[in-house]
Design an enzyme around this catalytic site. Structure first.
Site, mmCIF file in Angstrom:
data_model
loop_
_atom_site.group_PDB
_atom_site.id
_atom_site.type_symbol
_atom_site.label_atom_id
_atom_site.label_comp_id
_atom_site.label_asym_id
_atom_site.label_seq_id
_atom_site.Cartn_x
_atom_site.Cartn_y
_atom_site.Cartn_z
ATOM 1 N N LEU A 58 67.303 74.775 30.630
ATOM 2 C CA LEU A 58 66.509 75.793 31.312
ATOM 3 C C LEU A 58 65.684 75.191 32.444
ATOM 4 C CD1 LEU A 58 65.377 78.004 28.309
ATOM 5 C CD2 LEU A 58 67.128 78.503 30.013
ATOM 6 N N ALA A 77 69.099 91.789 61.390
ATOM 7 C CA ALA A 77 69.113 92.695 60.230
ATOM 8 C C ALA A 77 70.446 92.684 59.503
ATOM 9 C CB ALA A 77 68.745 94.122 60.648
ATOM 10 N N HIS A 125 68.126 75.815 26.010
ATOM 11 C CA HIS A 125 67.319 74.680 25.569
ATOM 12 C C HIS A 125 66.465 74.158 26.723
ATOM 13 C CE1 HIS A 125 70.029 74.558 22.035
ATOM 14 N NE2 HIS A 125 70.927 74.926 22.924
ATOM 15 N N GLN A 126 65.524 73.285 26.398
ATOM 16 C CA GLN A 126 64.527 72.861 27.369
ATOM 17 C C GLN A 126 65.144 72.226 28.611
ATOM 18 O OE1 GLN A 126 60.245 71.106 26.806
ATOM 19 N NE2 GLN A 126 61.701 69.447 26.448
ATOM 20 N N ASN A 129 62.379 70.737 16.008
ATOM 21 C CA ASN A 129 61.171 70.789 16.834
ATOM 22 C C ASN A 129 59.946 70.442 16.008
ATOM 23 O OD1 ASN A 129 62.371 73.644 18.736
ATOM 24 N ND2 ASN A 129 62.338 71.493 19.318
ATOM 25 N N ARG A 137 70.743 77.136 16.795
ATOM 26 C CA ARG A 137 69.377 77.607 16.988
ATOM 27 C C ARG A 137 69.280 78.669 18.083
ATOM 28 N NH1 ARG A 137 69.707 72.171 18.357
ATOM 29 N NH2 ARG A 137 69.013 71.457 20.427
ATOM 30 N N TYR A 167 70.919 92.949 71.726
ATOM 31 C CA TYR A 167 71.857 91.975 71.168
ATOM 32 C C TYR A 167 73.264 92.557 71.065
ATOM 33 C CZ TYR A 167 68.532 88.303 69.874
ATOM 34 O OH TYR A 167 67.620 87.281 69.904
ATOM 35 N N THR A 213 69.159 85.201 57.523
ATOM 36 C CA THR A 213 68.130 84.294 57.007
ATOM 37 C C THR A 213 68.152 84.255 55.490
ATOM 38 O OG1 THR A 213 66.732 84.597 58.953
ATOM 39 C CG2 THR A 213 65.652 83.842 56.946
ATOM 40 N N ARG A 254 63.753 79.755 25.882
ATOM 41 C CA ARG A 254 64.228 78.772 24.905
ATOM 42 C C ARG A 254 64.462 79.464 23.567
ATOM 43 N NH1 ARG A 254 60.252 73.690 24.757
ATOM 44 N NH2 ARG A 254 61.779 73.033 23.181
ATOM 45 N N HIS A 255 65.240 78.828 22.736
ATOM 46 C CA HIS A 255 65.424 79.312 21.372
ATOM 47 C C HIS A 255 64.086 79.304 20.645
ATOM 48 C CE1 HIS A 255 64.888 75.141 20.130
ATOM 49 N NE2 HIS A 255 65.732 74.820 21.113
ATOM 50 N N LEU A 308 62.571 96.288 56.205
ATOM 51 C CA LEU A 308 62.016 95.075 55.592
ATOM 52 C C LEU A 308 61.552 94.097 56.670
ATOM 53 C CD1 LEU A 308 64.525 94.437 52.653
ATOM 54 C CD2 LEU A 308 62.121 95.052 52.462
ATOM 55 N N GLU A 339 72.195 71.885 24.792
ATOM 56 C CA GLU A 339 71.136 70.962 25.186
ATOM 57 C C GLU A 339 71.722 69.648 25.701
ATOM 58 O OE1 GLU A 339 68.539 70.331 26.468
ATOM 59 O OE2 GLU A 339 66.903 70.411 25.006
ATOM 60 N N GLY A 382 67.716 66.692 20.107
ATOM 61 C CA GLY A 382 69.122 67.004 19.861
ATOM 62 C C GLY A 382 69.312 67.725 18.547
#
Length: 756
Positions: A712, A364, A708-709, A576, A621, A512, A368, A569-570, A484, A642, A582
């Site tokens: 991200l 605890a 950007h793609q 696009n 953008r 322990y 982990t 994303r923007h 938990l 990007e 770019g």
């Protein structure tokens, strides 16, 4: 830097009342920048600042703070003013650089700054030298009101990463001095009151480790996959059976009982001590002795540590011969990361090419969870890493729902059974390393010196061991972790009575505690009260090398404070629409609508999170997409730009296929490692995103990342623990928000689609 009214005190501008009201509501803190400029400076005289405690030393010139050289003519000093010290009186002085001569204090009255407002007229700093020569410096004093969005992250990033871009001449990291003025969100930008209306299903491979018990996600035991699993009723009567009787293959090494266990004298066997130097606004504890072992305590301040190679590294032998084993151990990382990792492998004994992080700590204490988080980080960096959980081996070998008596230190059958599965897990980990694995994380209590010495003996000549001990004295956190554990652990899956499971686990914990021996031997990292993220210490001993250094750096910056991170994303850009990669185009009409919807979403989702912040790239953008969001600080990171398409920037994929067919085919074969001519690969993007990941881990408040793609994809892969090879193919749709909820149980994901 900051989110609100910037006061340029030389021009007398004090900002509007409206913006001040916003910042006061946000609990803003004051950021002060002091600059001195002289085009004919005296090279041996260094500008300093001294004045009121605690910001600028005291009125003792020997404690004056040195200003940093910003250019050949400009010197600068910046700091954040705590709310209870917003009245600051100070003066400038010049100190000789090399000789112990008297300081030269500026003439005139003290300068008084109250709440960011300078009293009196702005004036130059005049210094009268011994020969009655007067040296004049132009003075620039600027104060910004900054929202408290965990200044630890943004302030360190601003200090350490502020470098001019070689492409566009802009900073790596910049922070808006004022929030954008509100933009009218027309009817097309309005959102439903209930944000759940926009929730869409996450993919099957989403970042939802928080819904699964962390130990269940660890490495599947090789040694036990073909063995019989004993029922609970069999366990109590057969815990002392031999490996052969338990169904373990007969070609396994000798049992633990047959192994000679020696406890070496740490003072003789393990020499040297690691060092961590704290470079922060926080505190720095000097090197000190702790229980006869040298170690360094780094108090958790608002800065980050700078890792210094340990003196013990000088004992490494140099072996420049890279055999096939070394090649297999090389990480699939790029650039400086790969170069440093390879150099680290080339220096040191053969066993140092493989690293075993052996967890130590009472139940605890978050072992982990810490192991899972570290595994995810190292995998993302490209290091072949696996997490071996001994509890998983125990459950497979001896079944779950073992009574607390099984874990007593004076139960020889239980002790032998637990040592047996620990040895099996260690053997599996070493075998995996010999097949090419690089970092194994060995997750168990390992609470006695005898057990740890057994592991060191098994690893001798095969891998380097670093013990990672987690210590927690916060009773509330321990109680939360226990509950938990009862709810999630397979050990109590068949226990319908929560209270009965709770009492059993408490008895296990007491067993322990009776035999627990803190780590004092070998190389180790001790995390002391770090889980809350509100302080704590790390003790480091005999740690050196690139990869161990990265591990310490990561652990210093991580915590379990729950908070959301929103990735998006923007809005759709004009490039696009044209299918061009770019570039730095603005938004299409659809993209502008998304920017307004996003602002509406952020306002609703984070309405009670005034300490949140908005992170964008430096490309317009993303900045335009964030433009409608008000009330939060906005930070521009060049690291969030990007992927650099190099000579292909601005082209369509069809144009690349037609004009550069070889490049098109190379990219198609291996998108992860393919590097655009004069551009970047995905591995390059991962390398430059590591500081961003560290800052996200440091944050205790929500963060909205608008990027950007490709970027991200890489960030999302970190949270979702996706393999490197999958990163270029992760779906990252436009006009969709991915909410990553970080907390004590792991990572959970939720997606909102605001527009089709």
């Amino acid at each position: 830097m900051g989110t609100g009214a910037s006061r340029n005190l030389d021009s007398g501008s004090h900002g509007s009342d409206e913006r001040e009201e916003i910042l006061e509501h946000a609990g803003g803190q004051l950021y002060v920048s002091l600059k001195m400029e002289n085009y004919k400076p005296k090279g041996e005289l260094v500008p300093h600042v001294y004045g009121s405690v605690p910001l600028v030393g005291s009125w003792d010139p020997s404690k004056a703070l040195s200003m940093e050289r910003e250019s050949t003519s400009m010197w600068e000093l910046s700091f954040v003013v705590p709310p209870n010290h917003e009245t600051l009186d100070f003066k400038f002085l010049l100190k000789p650089k090399y000789i112990n001569s008297p300081c030269i204090v500026e003439e005139g009255p003290n300068r008084l700054l109250t709440g960011g407002t300078l009293h009196g007229d702005a004036r130059s700093a005049l210094f009268r030298l011994n020969n009655d020569e007067v040296l004049e410096y132009q003075v620039f004093i600027k104060a910004d009101r900054v929202s408290p969005f965990d200044l630890a992250a943004s302030w360190r990033a601003y200090q350490e990463n502020l470098q001019p871009s070689t492409v566009r001449g802009i900073p790596d990291v910049s922070i808006n001095s004022a929030p954008a003025i509100g933009v009218e969100n027309g009817p097309s930008a309005s959102l439903e009151l209930d944000l759940e209306h926009y929730v869409v299903p996450a993919p099957a491979t989403s970042a939802n480790s928080g819904l699964v018990y962390a130990a269940n996600l660890t490495e599947t035991p090789r040694s036990l996959t073909r063995t019989a699993v004993l029922s609970n009723s069999e366990v109590s009567g057969s815990a002392s059976k031999s490996c052969k009787d338990g169904g373990i293959p007969t070609d396994q090494p000798a049992t633990i009982k047959e192994m000679e266990i020696l406890v070496p004298d740490p003072s003789k066997v393990y020499s040297g001590s690691g060092m961590v130097e704290s470079k922060s606004v926080g505190t720095f504890s000097p090197l000190q002795k702790q229980d006869s072992h040298r170690g360094l305590f780094v108090d958790r301040g608002v800065g980050s540590p700078r890792l210094v190679r340990s003196a013990s590294s000088t004992t490494f032998s140099i072996d420049l011969k890279l055999d096939s084993e070394t090649k297999n151990a090389m990480p699939a990382a790029a650039g400086a990361v790969a170069a440093a990792a390879v150099a680290d492998q080339m220096l040191g004994p053969k066993e140092d090419r493989h690293l075993a992080i052996v967890l130590v700590g009472l139940p605890a204490r978050g072992k982990t969870f810490t192991a899972a988080k570290l595994t995810r980080y190292l995998r993302w960096l490209g290091h072949d890493t696996k997490h071996f959980n001994v509890g998983k081996y125990r459950r497979l070998k001896h079944g779950a729902n073992l009574a607390a008596d099984f874990f007593r230190g004076d139960n020889p059958e239980g002790l032998e059974a637990r040592n047996e599965v620990a040895a099996l897990a260690m053997e599996d980990m070493i075998a995996w390393m010999q097949e090419g694995g690089q970092v194994g994380i060995f997750d168990a209590t390992n609470s006695t010196r005898k057990r740890r010495n057994m592991l060191m003996k098994m690893a001798e000549g095969k891998c380097k061991i670093i013990f990672l001990e987690t210590l927690c004295n916060d009773k509330q956190i321990i109680e939360r972790n226990i509950r938990l554990k009862i709810q999630q652990s397979p050990d109590y899956a068949e226990e319908p009575d929560f209270e009965a499971g709770y009492q059993d686990f408490k008895m296990r914990l007491e067993n322990y505690e009776k035999v627990y021996e803190p780590v004092e031997e070998g190389s180790y990292i001790k995390m002391i009260d770090m889980v809350s993220g509100q302080g704590g210490q790390i003790q480091v001993n005999n740690i050196s090398g690139y990869l161990p250094g990265r591990i310490v750096f990561f652990l210093v910056n991580t915590h379990l404070t729950p908070r959301p991170i929103l990735l998006t994303r923007h809005g759709e850009s004009r490039d696009n629409v044209r299918g061009r990669i770019g570039g730095d185009s603005g938004l299409s009409d659809t993209g502008e609508i998304y920017g307004k919807k996003l602002a509406n979403f952020v306002e609703k989702r984070l309405k009670n999170e005034r300490a949140a912040s908005i992170w964008t790239s430096t490309l317009q953008r993303t900045i335009i997409t964030a433009g409608s969001i008000v009330g939060f600080p906005k930070i521009q990171w060049r690291a969030l730009d990007e992927i650099n398409a190099g000579v292909c920037d601005g082209m369509t994929y069809e144009e690349i296929k037609k004009n550069m067919p070889e490049e098109y085919d190379s990219r198609k074969k291996d998108k992860l490692r393919y590097r655009y001519p004069r551009g970047e690969s995905y591995l390059d993007v991962i390398q430059r995103l590591e500081p961003v990941i560290i800052e996200l881990e440091r944050q205790r408040a929500p963060v909205v990342v608008i990027s950007h793609q490709a970027v991200l994809r890489a960030l999302y892969a970190y949270f979702a623990d996706r393999p490197l090879k999958e990163i270029p193919h992760i779906e990252m749709p436009l006009h969709t928000i991915i909410e990553i909820q970080m907390g004590v149980t792991g990572v959970q994901e939720k997606r909102y689609k605001l527009m089709d």
